[in-house]
Design an enzyme around this catalytic site. Structure first.
Site, PDB file in Angstrom:
ATOM      1  N   ARG A 109       2.756   3.524   7.267  1.00  0.00           N
ATOM      2  CA  ARG A 109       2.420   2.866   6.002  1.00  0.00           C
ATOM      3  C   ARG A 109       3.553   2.980   4.986  1.00  0.00           C
ATOM      4  O   ARG A 109       3.691   2.126   4.111  1.00  0.00           O
ATOM      5  CB  ARG A 109       1.119   3.458   5.452  1.00  0.00           C
ATOM      6  N   LYS A 164       2.735  16.135  16.207  1.00  0.00           N
ATOM      7  CA  LYS A 164       1.644  15.821  17.122  1.00  0.00           C
ATOM      8  C   LYS A 164       1.562  16.874  18.221  1.00  0.00           C
ATOM      9  O   LYS A 164       2.542  17.557  18.515  1.00  0.00           O
ATOM     10  CB  LYS A 164       1.869  14.445  17.758  1.00  0.00           C
TER      11      LYS A 164
END
Length: 538
Positions: free
Chosen positions: A370, A296
């Site tokens: 996920r 990020k």
């Protein structure tokens, strides 16, 4: 200010606002129903009936309004007049803001909520959200020392007999019945107990989310779960580090293997006699998310301590549900890892085999939630034999774009439970909005030439929150005969820079009929007719 102790009282107690400030909050229509005698024990030492009535007459909420009754020590405040069908009738968010803004930070204070009986639970939870537990601010003690405490240290001081460590907030209620009459009876002790456990669950979840990773890494979170298991006297299972790889948990292991603290799968199990259903709550517990090798940016990474918000909410809800007498088998599955950068980090192009047995080509290491959730729901189906599985996660930034800052997103294979979840959101104050469930069209976004699927979508403009949830559902199996619900709460997990404890009140309300608590049963959604069924019938 150090963390406050919240005390819920069954009836209004006598106080002098000069020494114990009072904040009275309600809808204007409810405040207009009050007689001065209903609140005189909180005010009459400093406020007369005329002043009280004039103050209420001066309130013009737009969206909220307040009027001082005596200096800043006694205040009456009105929440918004209107509540649309996608809002909570309790105006919970306005209650939280008003309490945060107008609390005086005295040693002892009073908050009086005037509300319908159906909004009592949500209003109490709203007050609890206004008082976060975690703080590392330094303050001058009585001897001039500079000290800072985490909530664990505060609790240790209380256990040692050091009374009055924290300010006390007395929360009391004036209940308006359906006929518009002010209820003169005290709240039942069982109702107070239910509210207290819910508030503790909310504040526990918020504390975990607020704590930075150097104080809340995987090992710390495992300890939190162990403490809850010990308090509830229940069984728990911990699978960590290399054992995850050996047992086939390729998602959790792959995400967390680069971190200094190894990843973990933790399961808390409550199995009462006579249970018919088996319910599993599965929480994403990424204690910090750098994005992995798909790292990020410098402005996107701060705040990623909150990526364990789903697991924190599951822990708080599980604790409160068991305390409220859950009647069915209930399991809490925590998928914990730190998505770190290091020599052992998963690379884009790596292929992992998840607990479902399906292979995943990694095309984005920042789509890690996920992966861990997929292992969790697979375990819930294969090992726990759950017929109702709900996973909760701060899964996608796109959730906030799709459903806003206050509403979590609900994706489910059951239209009936979608309807129930939306109602539970309105009743609890933890709002939800539905997102599209369309695996036959959306799952193609994960197509891979070399594996069963990729872990991130091909087109980021195609219903991202729905697709991300479908990835998790794929490892449960789209042929799963039970109920599966996926809650993405990436934005409501926090308000500003503080956690909200989102999810605890929602789950308690959604599964209220599975508890022995009469208050939760009264607000829990009953058998609901899905919209499409109603349209077909009509």
């Amino acid at each position: 200010m150090m963390a406050a102790d919240i005390k819920f009282n069954s009836a209004l107690t006598l106080c002098d606002p000069y020494y114990k400030p009072v904040l009275i909050i309600g809808q204007l229509r409810h405040l207009n129903l009050l007689k001065f005698s209903n609140v005189s024990c909180k005010l009459e030492a400093r406020v007369d009936e005329t002043t009280f009535k004039n103050a209420i007459a001066c309130l013009h909420p737009s969206p909220t309004d307040k009027c001082s009754l005596y200096l800043d020590c006694a205040t009456v405040a009105a929440v918004p007049l209107k509540s649309s069908r996608h809002n909570t009738p309790s105006r919970a968010h306005a209650i939280t803001r008003l309490v945060r803004t107008h609390i005086m930070h005295a040693n002892e204070e009073n908050v009086v909520i005037v509300c319908d009986r159906s909004d009592l639970f949500a209003s109490a939870c709203a007050v609890a959200r206004a008082f976060p537990l975690y703080s590392r601010k330094t303050c001058s003690g009585a001897q001039g020392k500079v000290e800072s405490y985490s909530q664990d240290e505060v609790m240790e001081k209380e256990d040692d007999g050091n009374a009055n460590v924290n300010p006390v907030i007395n929360v009391e209620f004036i209940v308006i019945e359906t006929d518009g009459q002010v209820c003169e009876e005290e709240l039942q002790s069982t109702d107070i107990a239910c509210i207290e456990e819910a508030a503790r669950g909310i504040r526990l979840a918020a504390r975990i989310v607020d704590m930075p990773c150097n104080e809340m890494n995987v090992s710390h979170f495992v300890k939190e779960a162990e403490l809850i298991a010990k308090e509830l006297c229940i069984n728990h299972t911990i699978i960590r580090g290399e054992e995850l790889r050996e047992r086939g948990f390729g998602g959790i292991y792959g995400v967390g293997k680069a971190a200094a603290v190894p990843p973990a799968l933790v399961v808390l199990s409550y199995e009462p006699k006579g249970a018919q259903d088996t319910i599993a709550f599965v929480g994403k517990g990424i204690v910090y998310d750098t994005g992995g090798l798909s790292i990020k940016g410098k402005t996107a990474m701060p705040g990623m301590k909150r990526d364990c918000g789903g697991a924190a909410a599951i822990l708080g809800a599980f604790y409160a549900a068991v305390k409220c007498g859950f009647t069915e088998n209930l399991h809490a599955v925590f998928c914990m890892a730190e998505n770190a950068v290091g020599p052992n980090a998963t690379r884009p192009d790596d292929v992992h085999t998840l607990y479902s047995g399906r292979t995943v080509e990694i095309n984005n290491t920042d789509a890690e939630g996920r992966l861990v959730l997929s292992d969790g729901v697979s375990f819930a189906r294969k090992d726990l034999k759950a017929n109702i599985i709900l996973d909760m996660a701060t899964l996608t930034g796109a959730q906030g774009i799709a459903t806003g800052k206050l509403h979590g997103a609900i994706l489910t294979n059951s239209e009936e439970w979608e309807t129930k979840a939306l109602e539970a959101g309105r009743k609890s104050g933890d709002l939800l909005a539905p997102i599209i469930y369309l695996p036959e069209l959306h799952f193609a976004e994960f197509a891979s030439a070399i594996a069963d699927m990729k872990n991130s979508v091909a087109d980021r403009n195609n219903a991202q929150p729905s697709c991300a949830g479908l990835f998790v559902g794929a490892h449960l199996g789209f042929d799963y005969p039970g109920v599966w619900m996926h809650v993405d709460m990436a934005t409501p997990v926090a308000s500003g820079e503080r956690a909200t404890g989102y999810g605890v009140a929602l789950l308690l309300t959604l599964f209220g009929n599975y508890t022995k608590c009469s208050m939760l049963q009264s607000i829990a959604p009953n058998e609901a007719e899905p919209p499409t069924k109603r349209v077909c019938r009509d």
